[in-house]
Design an enzyme around this catalytic site. Structure first.
Site, mmCIF file in Angstrom:
data_model
loop_
_atom_site.group_PDB
_atom_site.id
_atom_site.type_symbol
_atom_site.label_atom_id
_atom_site.label_comp_id
_atom_site.label_asym_id
_atom_site.label_seq_id
_atom_site.Cartn_x
_atom_site.Cartn_y
_atom_site.Cartn_z
ATOM 1 N N ALA A 178 6.934 6.856 2.710
ATOM 2 C CA ALA A 178 6.010 6.993 1.582
ATOM 3 C C ALA A 178 5.052 8.167 1.803
ATOM 4 O O ALA A 178 4.956 8.698 2.898
ATOM 5 C CB ALA A 178 5.222 5.695 1.417
ATOM 6 N N PHE A 179 4.320 8.527 0.750
ATOM 7 C CA PHE A 179 3.424 9.687 0.821
ATOM 8 C C PHE A 179 2.215 9.449 1.712
ATOM 9 O O PHE A 179 1.626 10.385 2.226
ATOM 10 C CB PHE A 179 2.949 10.054 -0.591
ATOM 11 C CG PHE A 179 1.933 9.093 -1.155
ATOM 12 C CD1 PHE A 179 0.593 9.223 -0.824
ATOM 13 C CD2 PHE A 179 2.313 8.045 -1.990
ATOM 14 C CE1 PHE A 179 -0.349 8.322 -1.305
ATOM 15 C CE2 PHE A 179 1.385 7.142 -2.472
ATOM 16 C CZ PHE A 179 0.047 7.280 -2.125
ATOM 17 N N GLY A 259 7.351 1.381 0.893
ATOM 18 C CA GLY A 259 7.007 1.692 -0.493
ATOM 19 C C GLY A 259 6.582 0.440 -1.235
ATOM 20 O O GLY A 259 6.133 -0.549 -0.636
ATOM 21 N N GLY A 264 11.173 -1.930 -3.202
ATOM 22 C CA GLY A 264 11.678 -2.608 -2.009
ATOM 23 C C GLY A 264 12.651 -3.728 -2.356
ATOM 24 O O GLY A 264 13.661 -3.945 -1.678
ATOM 25 N N GLU A 281 8.803 -2.290 4.573
ATOM 26 C CA GLU A 281 7.349 -2.281 4.762
ATOM 27 C C GLU A 281 6.735 -2.026 3.396
ATOM 28 O O GLU A 281 6.635 -0.891 2.946
ATOM 29 C CB GLU A 281 6.969 -1.201 5.768
ATOM 30 C CG GLU A 281 5.705 -1.533 6.530
ATOM 31 C CD GLU A 281 4.547 -0.647 6.133
ATOM 32 O OE1 GLU A 281 3.698 -1.153 5.362
ATOM 33 O OE2 GLU A 281 4.486 0.502 6.563
ATOM 34 N N GLU A 425 -1.621 -5.335 -5.420
ATOM 35 C CA GLU A 425 -2.082 -4.232 -4.589
ATOM 36 C C GLU A 425 -2.359 -3.032 -5.498
ATOM 37 O O GLU A 425 -1.466 -2.577 -6.212
ATOM 38 C CB GLU A 425 -0.986 -3.850 -3.588
ATOM 39 C CG GLU A 425 -1.351 -2.645 -2.739
ATOM 40 C CD GLU A 425 -0.176 -2.105 -1.933
ATOM 41 O OE1 GLU A 425 0.934 -1.977 -2.506
ATOM 42 O OE2 GLU A 425 -0.362 -1.831 -0.745
ATOM 43 N N GLY A 487 -5.651 0.582 10.786
ATOM 44 C CA GLY A 487 -5.770 1.315 12.045
ATOM 45 C C GLY A 487 -5.126 0.620 13.224
ATOM 46 O O GLY A 487 -5.646 0.636 14.341
HETATM 47 C C1 UN1 Z 1 0.815 2.411 6.319
HETATM 48 O O1 UN1 Z 1 -0.216 2.300 5.677
HETATM 49 O O2 UN1 Z 1 1.918 2.528 5.757
HETATM 50 O O3 UN1 Z 1 -2.470 0.473 10.772
HETATM 51 C C2 UN1 Z 1 0.834 2.492 7.794
HETATM 52 C C3 UN1 Z 1 -2.645 1.514 10.146
HETATM 53 C C4 UN1 Z 1 -1.817 2.706 10.530
HETATM 54 C C5 UN1 Z 1 -0.482 2.654 9.885
HETATM 55 C C6 UN1 Z 1 -0.511 2.341 8.425
HETATM 56 N N1 UN1 Z 1 -1.681 2.736 11.952
HETATM 57 O O4 UN1 Z 1 -3.468 1.604 9.255
#
Ligand code: UN1
Length: 540
Positions: A178-179, A259, A264, A281, A425, A487
């Site tokens: 994804a972007f 996405g 999905g 995801e 979301e 994070g």
């Molecule tokens: C995502 O938003 O697709 O935990 C991944 C986090 C990052 C990864 C996010 N380490 O916010």
């Protein structure tokens, strides 16, 4: 011959690059003139539609990228399969050595790649660099993994027999990313896939092609130096049709998709329909719960980062805030104070904390969500419109950017059972707040949405912690205590439950999905007994 279509919001745009962009692209060897090939299968090519990469902060067209035609996609998939046949025989620790070199190459360009992420995706500099660091970290992890992808020896019930559980390379992995994390999520997948001995074909978001081209160049240089076919890490830029063809191909053994829940669901059906492996995801709708005994000096900045970081465009962003009634007023007053000081700015400037949304469509989603909240009777504590016009704090060159004011709202109804707005979301900086009396109620709200990615509880009471992480606690894949919803580090498996898709990427046991497992029973004896004592003896 018909001219190729140019896919971009404003159609044909002339490319005249700013110094700001030229410097970043040049540092990564990305051409600043002409069209850029967006397909790599050992050779760079691309004669399909042109995709424009557009800077979310300024609206400037950064590049025109050539996507894959159906034929080029077919060639890429074929090249991936051929590359897999070579790569699967390379011993795993040698694959680890290649990963170590990739790690070095990415780390060397950490700042430049971080700046490119800021330029093209729109997240602020420190988060752009953090995302590149995540790629470096997962490579480190996978280097170690390349010496530890162990199977097992299982005791056999039969004399002179042994059973081995053996992991072998799986085949071709397609990564549809994804972007919002145009570098790290590919890194998670590529690192495990390389360690496992697979070929990987990357179809990134068509709105962040430059990040994927820069990464693919660095990775392919390492592969070539090591005599490994470039198609071990192939790239196909393309839109919906390319994505659909990748997902449908029986030459793709596994699809890792990041996405929306809607896409999905389609991906899962198609891949499972042909008995491929799928890793999803999808949406996050993450809550933070703040108890009366929480240390607010920790909780406040974490909730602030969770909701505003990446302008609310992380899958793990904090979208719901549940405050205990005894601290709710204080918490909201202080949080609003933090929001009030926030100024939008150029994500490339190191002091900026709030960058733009990625696209105009994202701005429209934000505006629609705010309109829905208003018409549903929500109280808007702050934010709710885009930054435009004469009294905008934005510098002139940012007036064409997708900047919106982060919003805090108190919806009329607190329970997801009563109001659908809690269940969706919205990929934007909108934080919905509700006030609770007892932890049980907050946990019930936390769990009452379709998504199940991340959640966070703020408390000093060990009894609350026990409840939160136990069988009656949070049902998300990431369950934090005194740590915000976003994070996550790479060491643990990353992913969510329920409509987030149950996928697990990155650390933990996630690698086990990237291999094919065989249970091998080996008979070292001079007899051939059947299991479970079955007697099938014949007289002759
Ligand atoms: C995502 O938003 O697709 O935990 C991944 C986090 C990052 C990864 C996010 N380490 O916010």
């Amino acid at each position: 011959m018909l001219p190729r279509r140019v896919l971009g919001i404003h159609g044909f745009s002339k490319r005249c690059l700013s110094t700001r962009a030229t410097q970043i692209l040049s540092a990564l060897d990305i051409p600043t003139k002409g069209e850029i090939p967006g397909v790599y299968d050992g050779r760079w090519k691309g004669s399909g539609d042109i995709f424009e990469s557009k800077c979310p902060s300024t609206g400037e067209v950064l590049a025109r990228v050539q996507s894959a035609t159906p034929r080029e996609l077919e060639e890429s998939i074929r090249a991936s399969r051929e590359a897999f046949k070579v790569f699967r025989t390379v011993p795993a620790p040698q694959r680890g050595e290649i990963l170590r070199q990739i790690r070095e190459a990415i780390a060397k360009y950490r700042k430049e790649l971080g700046a490119l992420v800021s330029l093209e995706m729109g997240k602020i500099r420190t988060e752009g660099e953090g995302e590149v660091q995540e790629f470096v970290d997962i490579c480190d992890y996978a280097v170690g993994l390349s010496r530890m992808m162990n199977g097992r020896v299982v005791s056999s019930e039969r004399l002179g027999h042994s059973i081995l559980e053996v992991p072998n390379p799986l085949g071709v992995l397609a990564v549809l990313s994804a972007f919002n994390f145009p570098v790290a999520v590919y890194g998670w997948n590529l690192a495990l896939s390389l360690a496992a001995g697979n070929a990987t074909l990357w179809k990134p978001s068509p709105s962040t092609p430059l990040c994927s081209i820069a990464i693919t160049k660095l990775v392919s240089d390492v592969l070539t130096r090591n005599g490994i076919p470039g198609a071990v890490a192939g790239l196909v830029i393309g839109g919906k049709h390319v994505g659909e063809a990748v997902v449908q191909s029986t030459d793709v053994d596994m699809v890792s998709f990041t996405g929306s829940e809607n896409t999905g669901r389609q991906v899962a059906k198609v891949v499972q329909g042909r008995f491929g492996k799928v890793l999803l995801e999808l949406g996050g709708n993450n809550a933070s719960i703040v108890m009366p005994d929480a240390d607010l000096s920790m909780a406040l900045p974490s909730v602030f980062f969770g909701s505003i970081g990446t302008a609310g465009q992380r899958c793990t962003s904090t979208r719901r805030l549940y405050l205990h009634k005894s601290i709710a007023d204080t918490f909201l007053e202080r949080l609003q104070g933090m929001y009030a000081k926030l100024q939008p700015g150029d994500p490339l400037v190191s002091s900026t904390l709030l960058g733009p949304l990625h696209t105009q469509q994202a701005v429209a989603l934000y505006e629609n969500a705010i309109a829905d909240l208003r018409s549903g009777g929500a109280e808007l504590l702050c934010g709710g419109s885009r930054y435009v016009g004469g009294n905008s704090p934005l510098a002139d060159h940012l007036l064409g950017g997708n900047f919106v004011q982060p919003a805090i709202t108190i919806p009329r109804s607190s329970s997801p059972h009563e109001a659908d707005l809690w269940k969706k979301e919205v990929f934007a900086p909108i934080l919905n707040v509700a006030i609770f009396d007892e932890l049980e109620q907050a946990i019930e709200w936390n769990n009452a949405v379709p998504q199940g990615l991340s959640s966070s509880l703020w408390t000093r009471d060990i009894r609350n912690v026990g409840r939160w992480i136990g069988p009656e606690g949070s049902d998300t894949g990431i369950v934090n205590v005194n740590v915000g919803t976003s994070g996550a580090e790479i060491g643990a498996a990353f992913g969510g439950n329920k409509s987030t898709g149950w996928g697990r990427e990155s650390g933990g046991d996630a690698w086990k999905q990237y291999v094919r497992w065989s249970a091998c029973t080996i008979n070292f004896s001079d007899a051939a007994p059947l299991a479970q004592g079955v007697d099938f003896s014949t007289t002759n």
